[in-house]
Design a protein around this motif. Structure first.
Motif, PDB file in Angstrom:
ATOM      1  N   ILE A 143       0.857  -1.235  -0.110  1.00  0.00           N
ATOM      2  CA  ILE A 143      -0.158   0.042   0.090  1.00  0.00           C
ATOM      3  C   ILE A 143       0.726   1.175   0.001  1.00  0.00           C
ATOM      4  CG2 ILE A 143      -0.201   0.210   2.454  1.00  0.00           C
ATOM      5  CD1 ILE A 143      -3.046   0.830   2.377  1.00  0.00           C
ATOM      6  N   LYS A 144       0.479   2.225  -0.467  1.00  0.00           N
ATOM      7  CA  LYS A 144       1.222   3.403  -0.480  1.00  0.00           C
ATOM      8  C   LYS A 144      -0.183   4.520  -0.761  1.00  0.00           C
ATOM      9  CE  LYS A 144       2.566   4.592  -5.286  1.00  0.00           C
ATOM     10  NZ  LYS A 144       3.844   4.962  -6.103  1.00  0.00           N
ATOM     11  N   SER A 145       0.081   5.972   0.024  1.00  0.00           N
ATOM     12  CA  SER A 145      -0.913   6.816  -0.125  1.00  0.00           C
ATOM     13  C   SER A 145      -0.343   8.333   0.010  1.00  0.00           C
ATOM     14  CB  SER A 145      -2.076   6.564   1.058  1.00  0.00           C
ATOM     15  OG  SER A 145      -1.201   6.766   2.364  1.00  0.00           O
ATOM     16  N   ARG A 146      -1.155   9.225  -0.480  1.00  0.00           N
ATOM     17  CA  ARG A 146      -0.910  10.691  -0.572  1.00  0.00           C
ATOM     18  C   ARG A 146      -2.114  11.077   0.195  1.00  0.00           C
ATOM     19  NH1 ARG A 146      -2.596  14.970  -3.802  1.00  0.00           N
ATOM     20  NH2 ARG A 146      -1.056  16.758  -3.411  1.00  0.00           N
ATOM     21  N   SER A 147      -1.848  11.846   1.455  1.00  0.00           N
ATOM     22  CA  SER A 147      -2.659  12.479   2.541  1.00  0.00           C
ATOM     23  C   SER A 147      -2.814  13.768   1.833  1.00  0.00           C
ATOM     24  CB  SER A 147      -2.174  12.457   3.846  1.00  0.00           C
ATOM     25  OG  SER A 147      -2.939  13.145   4.633  1.00  0.00           O
ATOM     26  N   ILE A 148      -4.221  14.263   2.067  1.00  0.00           N
ATOM     27  CA  ILE A 148      -4.560  15.735   1.527  1.00  0.00           C
ATOM     28  C   ILE A 148      -5.436  16.104   2.678  1.00  0.00           C
ATOM     29  CG2 ILE A 148      -5.897  17.005  -0.113  1.00  0.00           C
ATOM     30  CD1 ILE A 148      -5.482  14.760  -1.967  1.00  0.00           C
ATOM     31  N   GLY A 149      -5.032  17.301   3.254  1.00  0.00           N
ATOM     32  CA  GLY A 149      -5.736  17.848   4.526  1.00  0.00           C
ATOM     33  C   GLY A 149      -4.661  17.748   5.479  1.00  0.00           C
ATOM     34  N   PRO A 150      -5.199  18.237   6.729  1.00  0.00           N
ATOM     35  CA  PRO A 150      -4.256  18.306   8.119  1.00  0.00           C
ATOM     36  C   PRO A 150      -3.486  16.812   8.190  1.00  0.00           C
ATOM     37  CG  PRO A 150      -6.310  19.093   8.413  1.00  0.00           C
ATOM     38  CD  PRO A 150      -6.497  18.674   7.223  1.00  0.00           C
ATOM     39  N   GLY A 151      -2.410  16.740   8.518  1.00  0.00           N
ATOM     40  CA  GLY A 151      -1.584  15.739   8.654  1.00  0.00           C
ATOM     41  C   GLY A 151      -2.171  14.674   9.469  1.00  0.00           C
ATOM     42  N   ASP A 152      -2.688  15.232  10.827  1.00  0.00           N
ATOM     43  CA  ASP A 152      -3.256  14.172  11.531  1.00  0.00           C
ATOM     44  C   ASP A 152      -4.568  13.771  11.767  1.00  0.00           C
ATOM     45  OD1 ASP A 152      -4.087  16.526  12.332  1.00  0.00           O
ATOM     46  OD2 ASP A 152      -3.645  16.615  14.497  1.00  0.00           O
ATOM     47  N   ALA A 153      -5.320  14.445  10.617  1.00  0.00           N
ATOM     48  CA  ALA A 153      -6.657  14.155  10.235  1.00  0.00           C
ATOM     49  C   ALA A 153      -6.866  14.391   8.844  1.00  0.00           C
ATOM     50  CB  ALA A 153      -7.662  14.823  11.188  1.00  0.00           C
TER      51      ALA A 153
END
Length: 226
Positions: A143-153
């Motif tokens: 798995i890999k992902s890119r987070s969009i938005g606040p790092g913790d949420a």
């Protein structure tokens, strides 16, 4: 396709993986011969570099468990775990609800109409064909992902998942890579986008050379079996 196969293998791969790499636009022959929408696959080129991995999946897909995962915490690992659950219930056509019911329970209202139609018809068509397609969870997942938005949420995770797809009646066993984007809305996670990236080797675990070819780019993490 990720690599060459005999013509029969190509035919079965097309049936099991309509739209892989954008080169197969028709789905399995179910109750309708209408071509499936062509979905554009875009790899997550700029995946985040993290080390933690989500919880492993149980051996059997469970739509109820996927719904429960959708109500998980608003953090990356919970979102990734829901993405894994969504991938498993979409892949497993051995039993369970029709495609429309699956998406009613795990998909976002913002899912594009062509993606929704593709998934509904693909799930139902696979079941009608009797492929009994599913993931073998024993080799684990990547798995890999890119987070969009606040790092913790984060409010969105662009996620790629690779696992071993099987069809026992048709003697198919191959790595399968797809994109499952999830969003946080209304206090839960929902599947908002999907596209198939391709088929890979039949061997498991992947060798280092196979990983470099089949899982390009940084950010891939191994999720061990339960």
């Amino acid at each position: 396709m990720a690599r060459s196969r005999w013509w029969l293998g190509l035919l079965l791969a097309a049936v099991l993986c309509g739209g892989c790499d954008g080169d197969v636009t028709t789905g399995p022959a179910g109750s309708s011969s209408t071509p499936l929408p062509e979905l554009t696959y875009t790899p997550v080129h700029d995946a985040d570099t993290v080390t933690a991995v989500p919880s492993p999946l149980a051996a059997e897909a469970d739509l109820g468990e996927a719904v429960a995962a959708s109500r998980g915490a608003p953090d990356r690992l919970s979102g990734e775990y829901f993405a894994l659950q969504a991938a498993q219930v979409v892949m497993d056509v051995r039993k369970g609800a029709p495609g429309a019911r699956v998406l009613d329970l795990i998909a976002s209202p913002a899912m594009p109409d062509d993606v929704r139609r593709y998934l509904v018809e693909e799930i139902d068509g696979q079941r009608a064909l009797g492929t009994r397609r599913s993931f073998d969870t024993s080799p684990g997942f990547w798995i890999k992902s890119r987070s969009i938005g606040p790092g913790d949420a984060p409010n969105r995770l662009e996620t790629e998942i690779a696992g071993v797809m099987t069809s026992v009646p048709w003697s198919i066993r191959t790595w399968h890579r797809a994109r499952y984007d999830v969003v946080r809305e209304g206090g839960r996670w929902s599947l908002v986008n999907y596209a198939v990236g391709g088929l890979g080797p039949e061997t498991s675990p992947l060798t280092p050379a196979e990983r470099r070819e089949f899982l390009p780019g940084p950010g891939w993490r191994f999720v061990p079996p339960a």
